[in-house]
Design an enzyme around this catalytic site. Sequence first.
Site, mmCIF file in Angstrom:
data_model
loop_
_atom_site.group_PDB
_atom_site.id
_atom_site.type_symbol
_atom_site.label_atom_id
_atom_site.label_comp_id
_atom_site.label_asym_id
_atom_site.label_seq_id
_atom_site.Cartn_x
_atom_site.Cartn_y
_atom_site.Cartn_z
ATOM 1 N N ASP A 168 0.856 -1.187 0.000
ATOM 2 C CA ASP A 168 0.000 0.000 0.000
ATOM 3 C C ASP A 168 0.889 1.233 0.000
ATOM 4 O O ASP A 168 1.672 1.446 0.932
ATOM 5 C CB ASP A 168 -0.899 -0.020 1.243
ATOM 6 C CG ASP A 168 -2.006 1.018 1.188
ATOM 7 O OD1 ASP A 168 -2.160 1.677 0.143
ATOM 8 O OD2 ASP A 168 -2.710 1.169 2.194
ATOM 9 N N ASP B 282 -2.921 2.358 -6.068
ATOM 10 C CA ASP B 282 -1.839 2.423 -5.096
ATOM 11 C C ASP B 282 -1.738 1.227 -4.159
ATOM 12 O O ASP B 282 -0.956 1.265 -3.209
ATOM 13 C CB ASP B 282 -1.965 3.696 -4.259
ATOM 14 C CG ASP B 282 -3.266 3.753 -3.463
ATOM 15 O OD1 ASP B 282 -4.239 3.114 -3.888
ATOM 16 O OD2 ASP B 282 -3.293 4.435 -2.419
ATOM 17 N N GLU B 283 -2.484 0.171 -4.412
ATOM 18 C CA GLU B 283 -2.348 -0.997 -3.542
ATOM 19 C C GLU B 283 -2.665 -2.274 -4.304
ATOM 20 O O GLU B 283 -3.422 -2.275 -5.274
ATOM 21 C CB GLU B 283 -3.228 -0.881 -2.301
ATOM 22 C CG GLU B 283 -4.703 -0.837 -2.570
ATOM 23 C CD GLU B 283 -5.533 -0.859 -1.294
ATOM 24 O OE1 GLU B 283 -5.202 -1.634 -0.372
ATOM 25 O OE2 GLU B 283 -6.526 -0.117 -1.231
#
Length: 372
Positions: free
Chosen positions: A13, A107-108
């Site tokens: 993350d 983003d993860e």
Amino acid sequence: MPADGHRRIIHVDMDAFFASVEQRDDPALRGKPVAVGGSSGRGVVAAASYEARRFGVRSAMPSVTARRLCPDLIFVKSRFEAYREVSRQIRAIFGRYTDLIEPLSLDEAYLDVTADAAGLGSATNTAKAIRADILAETRLTASAGVSYNKFLAKLASDQNKPDGLCVITPGKAEAFVASLPIARFHGVGPRTAEKMARLGIATGGDLATKPAEWLREHFGSWGDYLYGAARGLDERPVRSHRIRKSVGAERTFTDDLSAPSDLLAALDPIADAAWERIARAQARGRTVTLKVKYNDFRIVTRARSFADPIADRAALASAAAGLLAALCPMERPVRLLGLTLSALDGARPARPVAEDRQLALFDAAPAPICGT
């Protein structure tokens, strides 16, 4: 599956991703409270830097509230193409270590590194190498959680943020989950946490004392998830190649919303997020569905299908606004809105699955061990 019966899962993350990209690209923003999003009266914070979070500023918060909490807050407009470019860099880094990658957003992502394709000897070493590559190549930090299932890996990635690493081994999982505040469980928002508090549930340990039937009675089908989560159980595999049935986004609000104007304003950033995911997946769909969760946890959906695929973000937002208008005035305050596009005919699949090779140990090298 390895001989010990445990997968090796990493959840990566990025730290305050949108805001961190802005601070990286504009030195004048570094070390200052930054919010990505609209600063107008109806604007919503899409992301907040850690400097802003110290004042209580959070994503999905109305901009006026954020400004009140942090008068020196600097608002910057979102630059999704810049975020997508960094996301592509990160995805390429993941691909050096495994083909089993399940992106959750820009983003993860979950990574299954059971096969140890890079030959690093442990999932912990792999997580360290991934974080080092991300920092060297993007000048951004990422936090990672390592465990034997997705539920625990996601919890772990949040444990030592920012720029942290946390490993939850099988022997530590039960105590770790039992000690967690219930609000830390994925999917448990402020209102759900309040309901659980009224039912005497404050921690994972409290949740583990409740029978499955009792949880179903109070939380419906979600009770099965809660029953397993309280025991550190999660059999979901990392899915790197699956057929998409829908693409969308949803948001749980800090405060319940009732006024049609407030709901329409809240729908706008959800449409932004949904269209960003639709564009990234290269999806073309004809059915728009609006999801509404009331403050008593009842869910209603409304959908409209079109003869031709939805062409752009404006068409998606227009369809969503029409579905919302048909439900107003709402019968109860609303705690969540969601928007999805389905009847897809062009979603891009993820990469194919690689062959498994066993990974011997979680902790061939020292790492932060989470739990008690």
